[in-house]
Design a protein around this motif. Structure first.
Motif, PDB file in Angstrom:
ATOM      1  N   ALA A 221      36.541  82.520 172.924  1.00  0.00           N
ATOM      2  CA  ALA A 221      35.467  81.746 173.562  1.00  0.00           C
ATOM      3  C   ALA A 221      34.201  81.740 172.708  1.00  0.00           C
ATOM      4  N   GLN A 222      33.857  82.878 172.128  1.00  0.00           N
ATOM      5  CA  GLN A 222      32.667  82.959 171.273  1.00  0.00           C
ATOM      6  C   GLN A 222      32.834  82.094 170.031  1.00  0.00           C
ATOM      7  N   LEU A 223      34.006  82.140 169.431  1.00  0.00           N
ATOM      8  CA  LEU A 223      34.266  81.336 168.239  1.00  0.00           C
ATOM      9  C   LEU A 223      34.208  79.849 168.577  1.00  0.00           C
ATOM     10  N   ALA A 224      34.811  79.467 169.686  1.00  0.00           N
ATOM     11  CA  ALA A 224      34.788  78.057 170.099  1.00  0.00           C
ATOM     12  C   ALA A 224      33.361  77.598 170.379  1.00  0.00           C
ATOM     13  N   ARG A 225      32.547  78.465 171.001  1.00  0.00           N
ATOM     14  CA  ARG A 225      31.146  78.130 171.277  1.00  0.00           C
ATOM     15  C   ARG A 225      30.361  77.930 169.975  1.00  0.00           C
ATOM     16  N   ALA A 226      30.587  78.815 169.018  1.00  0.00           N
ATOM     17  CA  ALA A 226      29.899  78.687 167.723  1.00  0.00           C
ATOM     18  C   ALA A 226      30.325  77.398 167.014  1.00  0.00           C
ATOM     19  N   GLN A 227      31.597  77.069 167.094  1.00  0.00           N
ATOM     20  CA  GLN A 227      32.083  75.850 166.455  1.00  0.00           C
ATOM     21  C   GLN A 227      31.502  74.604 167.133  1.00  0.00           C
ATOM     22  N   ARG A 228      31.425  74.616 168.463  1.00  0.00           N
ATOM     23  CA  ARG A 228      30.822  73.479 169.178  1.00  0.00           C
ATOM     24  C   ARG A 228      29.351  73.334 168.808  1.00  0.00           C
ATOM     25  N   TRP A 229      28.648  74.456 168.748  1.00  0.00           N
ATOM     26  CA  TRP A 229      27.227  74.437 168.408  1.00  0.00           C
ATOM     27  C   TRP A 229      27.026  73.848 167.012  1.00  0.00           C
ATOM     28  N   TYR A 230      27.832  74.301 166.059  1.00  0.00           N
ATOM     29  CA  TYR A 230      27.705  73.816 164.687  1.00  0.00           C
ATOM     30  C   TYR A 230      28.089  72.341 164.604  1.00  0.00           C
ATOM     31  N   ALA A 231      29.139  71.954 165.342  1.00  0.00           N
ATOM     32  CA  ALA A 231      29.548  70.542 165.348  1.00  0.00           C
ATOM     33  C   ALA A 231      28.442  69.668 165.932  1.00  0.00           C
ATOM     34  N   LYS A 232      27.728  70.182 166.921  1.00  0.00           N
ATOM     35  CA  LYS A 232      26.651  69.422 167.568  1.00  0.00           C
ATOM     36  C   LYS A 232      25.428  69.281 166.661  1.00  0.00           C
ATOM     37  N   TYR A 233      24.998  70.384 166.067  1.00  0.00           N
ATOM     38  CA  TYR A 233      23.759  70.371 165.280  1.00  0.00           C
ATOM     39  C   TYR A 233      23.991  70.139 163.792  1.00  0.00           C
ATOM     40  N   GLY A 234      25.196  70.370 163.335  1.00  0.00           N
ATOM     41  CA  GLY A 234      25.576  69.996 161.986  1.00  0.00           C
ATOM     42  C   GLY A 234      25.074  70.883 160.860  1.00  0.00           C
ATOM     43  N   VAL A 235      25.274  70.357 159.665  1.00  0.00           N
ATOM     44  CA  VAL A 235      24.969  71.112 158.442  1.00  0.00           C
ATOM     45  C   VAL A 235      23.485  71.427 158.301  1.00  0.00           C
ATOM     46  N   TRP A 236      22.637  70.671 158.987  1.00  0.00           N
ATOM     47  CA  TRP A 236      21.194  70.910 158.863  1.00  0.00           C
ATOM     48  C   TRP A 236      20.805  72.284 159.383  1.00  0.00           C
ATOM     49  N   THR A 237      21.655  72.882 160.200  1.00  0.00           N
ATOM     50  CA  THR A 237      21.368  74.238 160.683  1.00  0.00           C
ATOM     51  C   THR A 237      21.362  75.237 159.527  1.00  0.00           C
ATOM     52  N   LEU A 238      21.982  74.868 158.416  1.00  0.00           N
ATOM     53  CA  LEU A 238      21.965  75.755 157.248  1.00  0.00           C
ATOM     54  C   LEU A 238      20.555  75.950 156.701  1.00  0.00           C
ATOM     55  N   LEU A 239      19.641  75.057 157.044  1.00  0.00           N
ATOM     56  CA  LEU A 239      18.243  75.248 156.647  1.00  0.00           C
ATOM     57  C   LEU A 239      17.619  76.434 157.386  1.00  0.00           C
ATOM     58  N   LEU A 240      18.301  76.933 158.411  1.00  0.00           N
ATOM     59  CA  LEU A 240      17.858  78.132 159.127  1.00  0.00           C
ATOM     60  C   LEU A 240      18.520  79.391 158.577  1.00  0.00           C
ATOM     61  N   SER A 241      19.277  79.258 157.509  1.00  0.00           N
ATOM     62  CA  SER A 241      19.989  80.411 156.954  1.00  0.00           C
ATOM     63  C   SER A 241      19.041  81.484 156.429  1.00  0.00           C
ATOM     64  N   TRP A 242      17.793  81.162 156.229  1.00  0.00           N
ATOM     65  CA  TRP A 242      16.811  82.143 155.777  1.00  0.00           C
ATOM     66  C   TRP A 242      16.380  83.071 156.908  1.00  0.00           C
ATOM     67  N   ALA A 243      16.555  82.632 158.149  1.00  0.00           N
ATOM     68  CA  ALA A 243      16.062  83.371 159.312  1.00  0.00           C
ATOM     69  C   ALA A 243      16.926  84.599 159.590  1.00  0.00           C
ATOM     70  N   PRO A 244      16.392  85.545 160.358  1.00  0.00           N
ATOM     71  CA  PRO A 244      17.151  86.767 160.643  1.00  0.00           C
ATOM     72  C   PRO A 244      18.540  86.525 161.247  1.00  0.00           C
TER      73      PRO A 244
END
Length: 150
Positions: A84-107
């Protein structure tokens, strides 16, 4: 600046390792090392930003590689997240996309880099966005430290 000096090389290696470790899922803090070296003034700020950015980006690449191969182990008892956690993370990433990688600097950005691997983000997109995020982080940290120390 004499980069052949053993002390300088040790500082560079220490910063690289701290930045690399901090970008993985391990609990490291590279900011303390970065700021300490900047305040010491033995290395130019540009060198600190470059070394820390390369180390931090390569650490994120380790996370990405783990993500690329981790799904085959999802049925194992030791797998770090449940289905369930993995599926949630995948849905979140699919929704917000690669641009979330710009947050890779954050904790909490390290798990994003793992999910990017799971989701098979193209390597060139991953590297571009993560490098921008990581370099921007250290550039801003260097600027803030320079402002604070005068």
């Amino acid at each position: 600046m004499d980069f052949s000096d053993a002390g300088v090389l040790g500082q560079i290696a220490g910063l690289f390792l701290a930045a690399f470790g901090a970008a993985t899922l391990l609990p490291f803090q590279s900011e303390v090392v970065f700021v300490g070296l900047q305040v010491a003034g033995t290395l130019p700020l540009a060198a600190l930003v470059v070394v820390a950015s390369i180390g931090n980006t390569l650490g994120a690449v380790v996370n990405y590689a783990m993500g690329r191969g981790i799904e085959r182990f999802r049925t194992r008892r030791w797998f770090p997240v449940n289905a369930a956690q993995l599926a949630r993370a995948q849905r979140w990433y699919a929704k917000y996309g690669v641009w979330t990688l710009l947050l890779s600097w954050a904790p909490l950005g390290d798990p994003i880099t793992v999910v990017a691997g799971v989701m098979r983000t193209p390597v060139w997109v991953f590297l571009l966005l993560v490098t921008l995020a990581k370099t921007g982080r250290f550039a801003v940290l260097g600027w803030l430290t320079a402002q604070a120390t005068g």
